[in-house]
Design a protein around this motif. Structure first.
Motif, PDB file in Angstrom:
ATOM      1  N   ALA A   1       0.809  -1.218  -0.104  1.00 20.33           N
ATOM      2  CA  ALA A   1       0.057   0.313   0.178  1.00 20.33           C
ATOM      3  C   ALA A   1       0.986   1.228   0.149  1.00 20.33           C
ATOM      4  CB  ALA A   1      -1.049  -0.138   1.198  1.00 20.33           C
ATOM      5  N   ALA A   2       2.068   1.287   0.656  1.00 16.06           N
ATOM      6  CA  ALA A   2       2.948   2.271   0.368  1.00 16.06           C
ATOM      7  C   ALA A   2       3.219   2.865  -0.705  1.00 16.06           C
ATOM      8  CB  ALA A   2       4.098   2.184   2.192  1.00 16.06           C
ATOM      9  N   ALA A   3       3.537   1.095  -0.768  1.00 15.64           N
ATOM     10  CA  ALA A   3       4.431   1.483  -2.733  1.00 15.64           C
ATOM     11  C   ALA A   3       3.415   2.342  -3.584  1.00 15.64           C
ATOM     12  CB  ALA A   3       4.961  -0.335  -2.501  1.00 15.64           C
ATOM     13  N   ALA A   4       2.434   2.072  -3.105  1.00 15.13           N
ATOM     14  CA  ALA A   4       1.303   1.962  -3.880  1.00 15.13           C
ATOM     15  C   ALA A   4       1.171   4.228  -4.274  1.00 15.13           C
ATOM     16  CB  ALA A   4       0.343   1.765  -4.063  1.00 15.13           C
ATOM     17  N   ARG A   5       1.042   4.096  -2.941  1.00 19.26           N
ATOM     18  CA  ARG A   5       0.942   5.586  -2.419  1.00 19.26           C
ATOM     19  C   ARG A   5       1.822   6.368  -3.183  1.00 19.26           C
ATOM     20  NH1 ARG A   5      -1.248   3.406   2.413  1.00 19.26           N
ATOM     21  NH2 ARG A   5      -3.555   3.599   2.286  1.00 19.26           N
ATOM     22  N   ARG A   6       3.580   5.942  -2.628  1.00 15.64           N
ATOM     23  CA  ARG A   6       4.627   6.513  -3.014  1.00 15.64           C
ATOM     24  C   ARG A   6       4.354   7.126  -4.411  1.00 15.64           C
ATOM     25  NH1 ARG A   6      10.522   5.051  -2.151  1.00 15.64           N
ATOM     26  NH2 ARG A   6      12.190   6.567  -3.225  1.00 15.64           N
TER      27      ARG A   6
ATOM     28  N   PRO B   1      -7.437  -0.347  -4.240  1.00 17.81           N
ATOM     29  CA  PRO B   1      -8.483   0.504  -3.378  1.00 17.81           C
ATOM     30  C   PRO B   1      -7.993   1.685  -3.653  1.00 17.81           C
ATOM     31  CG  PRO B   1      -7.974  -0.405  -2.179  1.00 17.81           C
ATOM     32  CD  PRO B   1      -7.693  -1.267  -2.285  1.00 17.81           C
ATOM     33  N   ILE B   2      -6.543   2.312  -3.491  1.00 14.91           N
ATOM     34  CA  ILE B   2      -5.310   3.037  -3.896  1.00 14.91           C
ATOM     35  C   ILE B   2      -5.679   3.521  -5.101  1.00 14.91           C
ATOM     36  CG2 ILE B   2      -3.031   3.626  -2.857  1.00 14.91           C
ATOM     37  CD1 ILE B   2      -3.322   2.349  -1.099  1.00 14.91           C
ATOM     38  N   ALA B   3      -5.209   2.745  -5.637  1.00 19.14           N
ATOM     39  CA  ALA B   3      -4.772   2.984  -7.725  1.00 19.14           C
ATOM     40  C   ALA B   3      -6.690   3.428  -8.252  1.00 19.14           C
ATOM     41  CB  ALA B   3      -4.954   1.786  -8.414  1.00 19.14           C
ATOM     42  N   ARG B   4      -7.425   2.934  -7.941  1.00 22.83           N
ATOM     43  CA  ARG B   4      -8.399   3.195  -8.413  1.00 22.83           C
ATOM     44  C   ARG B   4      -9.194   4.439  -7.596  1.00 22.83           C
ATOM     45  NH1 ARG B   4     -11.281  -0.997  -5.070  1.00 22.83           N
ATOM     46  NH2 ARG B   4     -10.457  -2.282  -7.342  1.00 22.83           N
TER      47      ARG B   4
END
Length: 395
Positions: free
Chosen positions: A112-117, A140-143
């Motif tokens: 999740a942290a990798a995706a947010r970054r 959900p982060i990417a969406r």
């Protein structure tokens, strides 16, 4: 990693890969020849990048579309992750693409942290992650950011709503090998299924595939993954022998242990396997002489291995071809992807499909890659193709 069993792969009729996609694959395959070491990358190090991030070495500028690769670069799965990362670099070089920049992020320290970054740093497309649980974490982060995800998982439960799976779906290989067996006169089937999520889904697909093909499952036995449990399951199944064909939905090593037991009660039974046999390193394949299994084609993959070895000095993991093909697909779409604009997600759903190292594929409505699979037969420890991968998909 949980596997998906919900996709049906029916390849037949007249299928046309897009001319540009075919040309892209041809160009990539033509470059799969050792050409010596790559030129040294530019030593540019922005202050916002920490040591935890591994870069591909491609130039950093604002004239390229930004793509994030989320894979494990440390921990237990680091070997697979680094092989995927190397494959994406190789694909960029082979396709001579100058519109895409790929930055790698380590999911082992938090997907999740990798995706947010990655999104904060401008990524407009995510390749990966590898594990289904990581896909669930980042989806959900990417969406929310409207960033499509091309994952290397094969768990169909995480697909859809912006998440696309490049992984090899076990359901498709089981359906393909059962259909081939039926075409060769196999009617009465037995099944040996491990007690696992993979086994549960494999049994569902197996029963459906045999029924749809007009055959009959005479006996279906489950077992814990041990030699004694396998022997006990075969013993129970022997009560309903003989069989024309027996699916062992497990690694080739497990199948090699079970096949001689099966043949004691059904000497002429054809042993059947799944896509697992194409990627594991299980020994004892001589015991599987005459067995059939379905998988993606290895033709272009062998050329890829030669190129990979020449550049990185080691053999790639079999799954790394997913990374290579994901970049070929991205490069193909990037021709019409304006720098700075959102990734044209609708292009992923091309009904005609795309070409890659692993053959023709397209994404279904559920977001899972439907693949054209071949059937291989094991002979004297090696494999030969007995039914080539179809060159067509049903519409």
């Amino acid at each position: 990693m949980a596997e998906a069993m919900t996709v049906r792969q029916r390849a037949r009729g007249i299928f046309r890969l897009t001319a540009l996609a075919g040309a892209l694959l041809l160009g990539a395959c033509q470059t799969i020849v050792p050409r010596g070491p790559a030129p040294a990358p530019e030593a540019v190090k922005p202050p916002t990048v920490s040591e935890a991030e591994v870069q591909t070495g491609l130039p950093r500028d604002t004239a390229r579309n930004r793509v994030a690769l989320l894979v494990p670069l440390s921990g237990a799965n680091a070997g697979v992750g680094k092989s995927l990362a190397n494959a994406t670099q190789l694909a960029l070089l082979d396709s001579r693409n100058d519109k895409v920049r790929i930055t790698n992020y380590d999911t082992a320290i938090g997907a999740a942290a990798a995706a947010r970054r990655a999104i904060a740093e401008g990524a407009q497309l995510i390749l990966g992650p590898l594990l289904a649980e990581d896909v669930r974490a980042i989806a959900p982060i990417a969406r929310a950011a409207k960033i499509p995800v091309l994952s290397f998982s094969n768990d169909a439960s995480v697909a859809g709503d912006g998440v696309y799976l490049m992984g090899y779906a076990p359901a498709q290989s089981i359906e393909r090998v059962v259909a081939f067996a039926r075409s060769r006169g196999v009617t009465n089937f037995g099944g040996l299924i491990p007690n696992s999520l993979y086994g549960t889904r494999a049994s569902t697909t197996f029963l459906r595939a045999v029924e749809n093909g007009g055959g009959k499952v005479v006996s279906l036995q489950t077992y814990d993954r041990s030699g004694a449990a396998m022997a006990a399951a075969v013993g129970r199944m022997a009560k309903d022998a003989p069989f024309d064909g027996v699916l062992i939905a497990d690694s080739s090593g497990a199948a090699a242990a079970g096949a001689p037991l099966v043949r004691r009660s059904s000497p002429s039974a054809r042993i059947l396997g799944s896509e697992l046999w194409n990627s594991d390193n299980g020994g004892g394949r001589e015991a599987l002489n005459g067995a059939w299994f379905a998988s993606v084609s290895n033709g272009f993959y062998r050329q890829y291995v030669t190129k990979y070895r020449a550049r990185f000095g080691a053999a790639p993991y079999r799954l790394s071809s997913l990374g290579y093909d994901a970049v070929l697909l991205t490069a193909r779409i990037a021709r019409d992807w304006r720098v700075g604009a959102p990734f044209p997600e609708s292009r992923l759903r091309s009904g005609e499909g795309y070409a890659g190292i692993d053959g023709a594929f397209r994404f279904g409505r559920d977001g899972v890659a439907e693949r054209a699979l071949e059937v291989q037969e094991i002979r004297d420890g090696s494999t030969i193709v007995v039914s080539p991968a179809p060159t067509s998909f049903d519409r």
